[in-house]
Design an enzyme around this catalytic site. Structure first.
Site: not given
Lengths: 343, 343, 343
Positions: C221, C242-244, C201
């Site tokens: 991240r 969550a990521h993104g 990540q």
């Protein structure tokens, strides 16, 4: 994270992919299809993002050969773009240095009876209590607490301000996220006329090799016996695992899911976010559990269950469609009643 | 936890139970029915686990007299096996030593104006601010923060890395779990053309005697007045209690439940996991709220509410059954229409 | 918090409201309508609380002129009582002193390469790693960890035991709650025959100006690129991002909501508690998302969506009403069948 520049040609070689375009282009990083610039690699794996292809400014893209791309973009042709993107991440980016210095911080408190392995990083304000073992290569991040008689294997990473209470057994290569609490007492009370009385929680928690647990989760110790997270299972953030739960191997659980006491989840199960399981049930191997499902009884079928109470997904979908047919049913009833009256 | 060995005979005496089998057998611990070995006590309370009886290897079992067990297992005959199992836990297992040494750690920072009682355990990296009182016998675990003008009664246990912000009032024998945050600001904003503006949260939190709160919960301070958790109530992990919520006495709330601002929950209410309550409603005494329920208005009935929006459970079940009848309704309609056409 | 006494007359002047009653009454605090005593100000904004008016013992009340109140209560007449109540909070109560002393605690560890602004409060047991910048006026509470190469703007407040991992970018006037974890790794794995393998990540988290995030949240991240919380957005407690994920400006998210990877939420969106969003979808500006909704696809309509799967709320309500009509449908069917048989 730091990128190690590589040419598109060398990258394609390492991914064992064919290249279309400039094999000498230097790639300095990986970015999303919308944000990638001309020194970036990007990828197309999910068709939802195909709409961004015409305006893609990336230097190179990992992509299926059938997709169309602007002429300026070098193509790394792949039959499995997501897997190759993942490999490219590992090739282009170096793992960052850990945030904690090698050795045992002078600001950590390690009990004299604790046995600490080689090549560890034990951070500031860490407390490690009596009779505890920490294996070689472990990182114990700042502010973490490790209680009495805990065993942690090799090459584990315990997050910042994580709490691992007494008697917990943790395997090798386990990751415990920041703020996560392991082996707090299970939620067990017996009521009588004067109120609720706590049931002693004498069990423990076992976390097997290669388990990874996210941030701010809670894994409670068992009343008797142990709560177990099986080898290779991965848990996201903010997950509740109650006392005595057994989770199989290679099971994946998304964020904010909760599993009640003594429930057993099989191996290779996939559980989406915010699902909830009642206690004392069993979920078979290889099942898939939909997001926000409420699982009220044992299930052991092939495929997906969803909804509340959880059912085979095809059944949930059919019920949903049937509810949509009620207005039409009412119309047809009215028509029949009209006819019936006439007669 | 350490077990203190006891013979089956002495144990049966203390439980005031009849014994069938070997009264001289030495019990070294308690285990689940599947895991118990010949020096272990086990129990059968939930009929789901009856299937494990034929293969039970335990030395002794607490069990209803009607159940059948292998001849090798000494029987402690009970009319209330779960309660007697709970008592046996208290007889066989000693409470473990606290993880924090007696006294005030040299690595804690206690403000000179704070008043600390006798026989406390105040851990490393604890910070206790001005004008705060900590009662006799309290355990403040490593890394906890106790803000200004907090009052904590006697024999409380504050978990590792827990946060108790200013002006909080906590009674006697209260347990606050690891990572739990008490008296963070309520979520209150007023929008205008330039965005959202924070409403000062000037209230506080009151936690009455014998309350126990799990790990990684959030109990927000009130805008004005106080958020109150009533005497004897028990909260599991990862629970959200918003500003101004009032919870009665001896109410039990399972993990991941959320209660919105100013809602009042009665006494002796049982709330299952992942339930959610909107703000400004009232839930009557003695009610039971099903798992994952969405409670959108006040309720004061006998018994269980469930579903979204929450309804009396019998109604939820009936609606669920009715949805299953739609395919049959469609068949009957078709048949009537066929007949009607013919005529 | 400390109140600064003020007369009802002066208060009404500052609120630009008309007064009915005693303009010389000294107000020493603000309380709820049920708890206010004769030196307190209260308010009536939500009609649910009108029932408490006849027994109101407050000295003064902010109220619409049409409401009736006991003769003893001085009335501050307002066309927008909630907004005026909020202003009164700001007038009567002083912001409390921060819980952390000015300057950098001797018990904090700040890396020599970190750049720390003026007028900061950096608490005990804080660790700040290399190449990190902390702007003027920031409060970094006890026990917080700030990783390598983090940038934090001016006048931010980072909560107790919060964790902000490497490369995070935080704007000005941002509040991060106690125990919240920013920039932990996103939940990304690729399965093969030997189990799940972590996807590096390499992305980061960007939190723009004036964002406020509650306690025990998790903001992961991004795999590549960044997870972004837009200017002015407010997040409650126990939220999973969550990521993104991309969140627009001035969006408000209530407690225990979870947003899956790469989903985009527009600006000025209001999301109620315990909602869940699948990944890779888009929610338009100005939408409202009901509590406990399960959002399974992109939506961009005016107004409220609710239910699982989430639909326009009017549709959810209609479906709900239609289910209630099934018993009547069954009766009508029976009657038609009875008639049809007779014929």
């Amino acid at each position: 994270m730091k990128a190690v520049p590589i040419t598109t040609g060398k990258l394609a070689d390492r991914l064992e992919c064919r290249i279309e375009g400039d094999a000498e282009l230097l790639i300095n990083g990986i970015a999303t299809i919308e944000e990638a610039e001309k020194d970036h690699l990007t990828f197309l794996a999910n068709p939802r993002y195909r709409k961004h292809l015409p305006n893609c400014r990336a230097g190179a893209i990992i992509i299926d050969e059938k997709e169309e791309t602007p002429a300026s973009v070098t193509r790394i042709i792949s039959t499995k773009p997501y897997t190759d993107f993942q490999s490219a991440l590992g090739i282009i980016y170096q793992s960052p240095e850990p945030e904690i210095a090698k050795g045992i911080s002078q600001r950590a408190q390690v009990h004299e009876s604790a046995v600490i392995g080689k090549d560890v990083c034990i951070g500031d304000n860490v407390v490690i209590n009596a009779d505890t073992q920490i294996g070689d290569g472990c990182i114990i991040s700042h502010g973490a607490f490790i209680g009495t008689s805990v065993r942690i294997g090799k090459n584990c990473e315990i997050g910042f301000n994580a709490v691992i209470r007494r008697d917990t057994i943790i395997g090798n290569r386990v990751v415990i996220g920041d703020g996560t609490v392991i082996s707090s007492d299970g939620f067990g009370y017996v009521p009588d006329a004067s109120g609720y009385h706590k049931i002693p929680q004498i069990g423990s928690v076992v976390i097997e090799d290669d388990v990874e647990i996210g941030a701010n989760c809670c894994i409670d110790r068992a009343t008797v016996g142990c709560t177990r997270i099986g080898r290779g299972s991965k848990l996201d953030n903010l997950i509740q695992i109650a006392h005595g739960v057994q989770i199989g191997e290679d099971t994946v659980i998304a964020a904010q899911t909760g599993i009640s006491g003594s429930t057993r989840i099989g191996s290779k199960v996939i559980i989406a976010g915010q699902a909830g399981f009642v206690g004392h049930i069993e979920i078979g191997d290889n099942m898939v559990v939909g997001a926000q499902s409420g699982i009220t009884k044992s299930h052991d079928i092939k495929g997906l269950i969803s909804g509340y109470p959880a059912r085979p997904h095809s059944e949930s979908v059919r019920r949903d469609a049937n509810i949509n047919r009620i207005p039409k049913i009412l119309e047809r009833l009215k028509e029949l009643e009209r006819k019936s009256k006439k007669e």
